[in-house]
Write a protein that holds these residues in place. Structure first.
Motif, PDB file in Angstrom:
ATOM      1  N   ASN A  63     -32.328  31.724 -10.348  1.00 28.44           N
ATOM      2  CA  ASN A  63     -32.625  33.020 -10.936  1.00 28.44           C
ATOM      3  C   ASN A  63     -32.829  32.911 -12.504  1.00 28.44           C
ATOM      4  N   ILE A  64     -32.567  31.910 -13.232  1.00 25.94           N
ATOM      5  CA  ILE A  64     -32.632  31.792 -14.651  1.00 25.94           C
ATOM      6  C   ILE A  64     -33.851  30.819 -14.940  1.00 25.94           C
ATOM      7  N   GLY A  65     -34.781  31.502 -15.367  1.00 31.73           N
ATOM      8  CA  GLY A  65     -36.081  30.731 -15.768  1.00 31.73           C
ATOM      9  C   GLY A  65     -36.876  31.456 -16.662  1.00 31.73           C
ATOM     10  N   THR A  66     -38.347  31.344 -16.590  1.00 33.09           N
ATOM     11  CA  THR A  66     -39.123  32.148 -17.747  1.00 33.09           C
ATOM     12  C   THR A  66     -39.054  33.547 -17.724  1.00 33.09           C
ATOM     13  N   GLY A  67     -38.625  34.255 -16.549  1.00 29.21           N
ATOM     14  CA  GLY A  67     -38.358  35.731 -16.435  1.00 29.21           C
ATOM     15  C   GLY A  67     -37.326  36.112 -17.458  1.00 29.21           C
ATOM     16  N   LEU A  68     -36.255  35.427 -17.389  1.00 30.70           N
ATOM     17  CA  LEU A  68     -35.240  35.526 -18.573  1.00 30.70           C
ATOM     18  C   LEU A  68     -35.636  35.817 -19.885  1.00 30.70           C
ATOM     19  N   LEU A  69     -36.411  34.923 -20.315  1.00 27.25           N
ATOM     20  CA  LEU A  69     -36.955  35.131 -21.646  1.00 27.25           C
ATOM     21  C   LEU A  69     -37.853  36.196 -22.169  1.00 27.25           C
ATOM     22  N   GLY A  70     -38.477  36.418 -20.941  1.00 26.88           N
ATOM     23  CA  GLY A  70     -39.504  37.713 -21.263  1.00 26.88           C
ATOM     24  C   GLY A  70     -38.825  39.074 -20.913  1.00 26.88           C
ATOM     25  N   LEU A  71     -37.560  39.231 -20.778  1.00 32.35           N
ATOM     26  CA  LEU A  71     -36.885  40.284 -20.564  1.00 32.35           C
ATOM     27  C   LEU A  71     -36.810  41.170 -21.767  1.00 32.35           C
ATOM     28  N   PRO A  72     -36.501  40.716 -23.146  1.00 32.56           N
ATOM     29  CA  PRO A  72     -36.840  41.618 -24.144  1.00 32.56           C
ATOM     30  C   PRO A  72     -38.041  42.440 -24.318  1.00 32.56           C
ATOM     31  N   GLY A 156     -47.541  31.854  -8.343  1.00 32.28           N
ATOM     32  CA  GLY A 156     -47.395  32.809  -9.607  1.00 32.28           C
ATOM     33  C   GLY A 156     -46.573  32.316 -10.663  1.00 32.28           C
ATOM     34  N   PHE A 157     -45.368  31.899 -10.108  1.00 31.87           N
ATOM     35  CA  PHE A 157     -44.359  31.077 -10.970  1.00 31.87           C
ATOM     36  C   PHE A 157     -45.291  30.030 -11.531  1.00 31.87           C
ATOM     37  N   CYS A 158     -45.708  29.111 -10.959  1.00 30.38           N
ATOM     38  CA  CYS A 158     -46.329  28.064 -11.351  1.00 30.38           C
ATOM     39  C   CYS A 158     -47.458  28.332 -12.456  1.00 30.38           C
ATOM     40  N   SER A 159     -48.161  29.335 -12.372  1.00 35.00           N
ATOM     41  CA  SER A 159     -49.332  29.823 -13.371  1.00 35.00           C
ATOM     42  C   SER A 159     -48.422  30.455 -14.389  1.00 35.00           C
ATOM     43  N   VAL A 160     -47.454  31.145 -14.515  1.00 29.95           N
ATOM     44  CA  VAL A 160     -46.708  31.523 -15.507  1.00 29.95           C
ATOM     45  C   VAL A 160     -46.079  30.505 -16.361  1.00 29.95           C
ATOM     46  N   TYR A 161     -45.561  29.222 -15.574  1.00 30.60           N
ATOM     47  CA  TYR A 161     -45.397  27.957 -16.180  1.00 30.60           C
ATOM     48  C   TYR A 161     -46.188  27.563 -17.103  1.00 30.60           C
ATOM     49  N   PHE A 162     -47.543  27.433 -16.605  1.00 34.40           N
ATOM     50  CA  PHE A 162     -48.543  26.926 -17.468  1.00 34.40           C
ATOM     51  C   PHE A 162     -48.858  27.672 -18.646  1.00 34.40           C
ATOM     52  N   VAL A 163     -48.842  28.970 -18.530  1.00 34.59           N
ATOM     53  CA  VAL A 163     -49.140  29.823 -19.957  1.00 34.59           C
ATOM     54  C   VAL A 163     -47.808  29.688 -20.916  1.00 34.59           C
ATOM     55  N   PHE A 164     -46.600  29.510 -20.023  1.00 36.19           N
ATOM     56  CA  PHE A 164     -45.301  29.414 -21.010  1.00 36.19           C
ATOM     57  C   PHE A 164     -45.198  28.109 -21.764  1.00 36.19           C
ATOM     58  N   LEU A 165     -45.889  26.995 -21.111  1.00 35.03           N
ATOM     59  CA  LEU A 165     -45.860  25.642 -21.730  1.00 35.03           C
ATOM     60  C   LEU A 165     -47.126  25.583 -22.867  1.00 35.03           C
ATOM     61  N   ALA A 166     -47.964  26.342 -22.646  1.00 32.89           N
ATOM     62  CA  ALA A 166     -49.137  26.187 -23.479  1.00 32.89           C
ATOM     63  C   ALA A 166     -48.575  27.110 -24.916  1.00 32.89           C
ATOM     64  N   GLU A 167     -48.079  28.270 -24.591  1.00 27.95           N
ATOM     65  CA  GLU A 167     -47.580  28.989 -25.821  1.00 27.95           C
ATOM     66  C   GLU A 167     -46.781  28.321 -26.729  1.00 27.95           C
ATOM     67  N   ASN A 168     -45.615  27.968 -26.028  1.00 29.97           N
ATOM     68  CA  ASN A 168     -44.689  27.131 -26.868  1.00 29.97           C
ATOM     69  C   ASN A 168     -45.088  25.988 -27.668  1.00 29.97           C
ATOM     70  N   MET A 169     -45.730  24.973 -26.873  1.00 29.88           N
ATOM     71  CA  MET A 169     -46.351  23.934 -27.428  1.00 29.88           C
ATOM     72  C   MET A 169     -47.424  24.195 -28.614  1.00 29.88           C
ATOM     73  N   LYS A 170     -48.250  25.232 -28.479  1.00 30.77           N
ATOM     74  CA  LYS A 170     -49.039  25.668 -29.408  1.00 30.77           C
ATOM     75  C   LYS A 170     -48.258  25.870 -30.804  1.00 30.77           C
ATOM     76  N   GLN A 171     -47.182  26.662 -30.631  1.00 35.36           N
ATOM     77  CA  GLN A 171     -46.377  26.985 -31.737  1.00 35.36           C
ATOM     78  C   GLN A 171     -45.853  25.849 -32.266  1.00 35.36           C
ATOM     79  N   VAL A 172     -45.317  25.011 -31.525  1.00 35.22           N
ATOM     80  CA  VAL A 172     -44.762  23.893 -31.991  1.00 35.22           C
ATOM     81  C   VAL A 172     -45.610  22.801 -32.926  1.00 35.22           C
ATOM     82  N   VAL A 173     -46.968  22.564 -32.377  1.00 35.25           N
ATOM     83  CA  VAL A 173     -47.767  22.018 -33.032  1.00 35.25           C
ATOM     84  C   VAL A 173     -48.377  22.549 -34.201  1.00 35.25           C
ATOM     85  N   GLU A 174     -48.486  23.757 -33.980  1.00 32.35           N
ATOM     86  CA  GLU A 174     -49.054  24.528 -35.403  1.00 32.35           C
ATOM     87  C   GLU A 174     -47.835  24.621 -36.454  1.00 32.35           C
ATOM     88  N   GLY A 175     -46.592  24.786 -35.954  1.00 31.87           N
ATOM     89  CA  GLY A 175     -45.621  24.939 -36.864  1.00 31.87           C
ATOM     90  C   GLY A 175     -45.310  23.525 -37.740  1.00 31.87           C
TER      91      GLY A 175
END
Length: 496
Positions: A63-72, A156-175
């Motif tokens: 039950n703990i995955g990307t959904g937890l991080l999107g709850l805020p 659908g979970f797997c698609s969410v994981y693609f977006v999550f990975l891309a978003e976070n790695m984009k921030q890491v690289v740009e930062g």
């Protein structure tokens, strides 16, 4: 530890094996009618099963995955008061539906003399033994419908994981590029640089690595990676909590109740987070002390619900209207500790992709490979596996917004599995033994709530995709470019 991870991987198999599986009778004796179904079922202990603590850990991990991080962000769409209250009520209803599924499975196992039933088989058997004749003639449809939603949910979970990975790695690289330090001819040169690359390029970069990962068909081979992924995600959550509890601004400026038009987005994200109903029956069937499973379910889901409410509320309080689709995206880009959080959690999600992918692959692949000769089954297997990964990547590319992908998947498929199917299964299963007006009213109310959330959540999410009006909308369609401060370029040329 290795044995523990092997058991963890084995817990996924009943999700697949339940479709069309035939069981042998477990006893020739008649069941005692005066004995409650749950009590009788719990006499069937499994000495080779998993322990109470292992079951609890699997429930937490399921039950703990990307959904937890999107709850805020979900709380932002509901309001600082309505959000936590709604999340609490939704958690109670979701846990109740899990108990419904377990009770119905127990009763049907007793009545049909089968050792265990998975989700889809429970629905099929309930329809077959139900009071509606026209449905009894098409009981197999129940299995197909549940399997269909399981496939849609997991992909659908797997698609969410693609977006999550891309978003976070984009921030890491740009930062890293923006705040990095470069050495030229023994001199330190600082660059005020911003590297803006299309988010979808990052998705395509991850694509070949994920294809290679899913070609590992034996999940036991991923045991070590799975353990490291769990540790990485746990460490990340601890660091996230210690960051958001510091310097929380006064909540007076935050709305108690948000615009009602955004509430369906909250529903989709919240029900997406309660993503573990598919693993409830497999875990219960594999538990050594089966009579303790309801206790494990209550404890595990209670911890999960508290974790959801606390992170969702504190995250929204900390970042306010600036909260993003994943709370990791709000962490500083110029501090290495918080950049490491994004890397660690991304590693955990990367490994989890193969586990979530296992369910739809093993439902789809047998049907596809059965159409070709024995000679071509292995190449066909590899091709279909690769195409399914490409499909999840394509879905992510079409909707490159993490919040909308989560809400859409939650509204479309998670609502059906978690809120709509269990109430109907209880009515069909206990229409003779436990029939009451309260049971009918309660189950119809839960199912209607799920259907309303399904319709409203899907409509609002699709509307937001077509006509984005949120300030969080990011349309990354520009070609890659590098922007440098003019003074930095002059300094760099002089040093050369």
């Amino acid at each position: 530890m290795e044995m523990k991870e092997e058991i963890d991987m084995e817990a996924m198999k009943p999700l697949i094996e339940e479709a069309g599986q035939e069981f042998d009778d477990i006893s020739e004796e008649e069941h005692e009618l005066e004995l409650l179904p749950v009590e009788h079922h719990y006499k069937l202990e499994n000495p080779q099963g998993i322990t109470f603590c292992q079951t609890l850990i699997h429930l937490l991990k399921g039950n703990i995955g990307t959904g937890l991080l999107g709850l805020p962000l979900a709380v932002r769409n509901a309001g600082i008061l309505l959000g936590p209250v709604s999340l609490t009520l939704m958690g109670i209803v979701a846990i109740h539906c899990m108990h419904i599924l377990v009770r119905c499975s127990h009763y049907l196992c007793q009545r049909l003399r089968k050792p265990s039933l998975g989700y889809s088989d429970t629905v099929s058997c309930a329809i077959e033994l139900g009071p509606i004749a026209c449905l009894r003639n098409h009981a197999s449809w129940g299995r197909y419908i549940v399997d269909f939603f399981l496939v849609i949910t997991q992909l659908g979970f797997c698609s969410v994981y693609f977006v999550f990975l891309a978003e976070n790695m984009k921030q890491v690289v740009e930062g890293f590029l923006k705040n990095g330090t470069y050495f030229v001819q023994s001199k330190t040169v600082g660059f005020s640089a911003e590297w803006h690359m299309d988010l979808r390029i990052y998705m395509l970069i991850f694509l070949p690595f994920l294809i290679v990962l899913v070609l590992i068909q034996d999940l036991k081979r991923l045991a070590v990676l799975a353990f490291l992924a769990n540790v990485s995600m746990a460490i990340s959550l601890v660091i996230i909590y210690q960051y958001i509890i510091r310097d929380i601004p006064p909540p007076w400026k935050l709305p108690l109740i948000a615009n009602w038009k955004k509430y369906p987005l909250f529903f989709g994200t919240a029900i997406f987070a309660f993503e573990g109903i598919g693993v409830v029956l497999p875990l219960e069937n594999k538990m050594k002390e089966m009579h303790r499973f309801p206790v494990a379910l209550n404890i595990g889901m209670g911890i999960v619900t508290i974790l959801y409410i606390s992170l969702a509320t504190l995250g929204y309080l900390r970042f306010g209207e600036d909260i993003k689709g994943s709370i990791t995206l709000n962490l500083p880009q110029d501090i290495w500790l918080y950049q490491m959080v994004k890397i660690l959690y991304s590693f955990g999600i990367f490994v989890t992709y193969s586990i979530q992918y296992y369910v739809p692959a093993e439902i789809i692949l047998p049907a596809v490979t059965a159409l070709v000769s024995e000679r071509w089954r292995m190449p066909c297997n590899l091709i279909v596996r690769s195409l399914l990964v490409c499909l999840t990547c394509a879905m992510a590319i079409l909707i490159p917004r993490l919040d909308l992908v989560i809400s859409f998947v939650g509204a479309v498929s998670s609502s059906a599995l978690a809120l709509i199917f269990p109430p109907f299964v209880e009515i069909l299963t206990f229409y003779e033994q436990r029939f009451s007006i309260w049971m009918i009213f309660k189950n119809i109310f839960i199912a209607l709530f799920g259907i309303l959330g399904f319709l409203a959540g899907t409509y609002v999410t699709v509307k937001e995709m077509i006509n984005p009006c949120s300030p969080l909308t990011v349309i990354a369609t520009k070609v890659p470019y590098l922007v440098m401060n003019a003074s930095s370029l002059d300094s760099f040329s002089n040093d050369i």
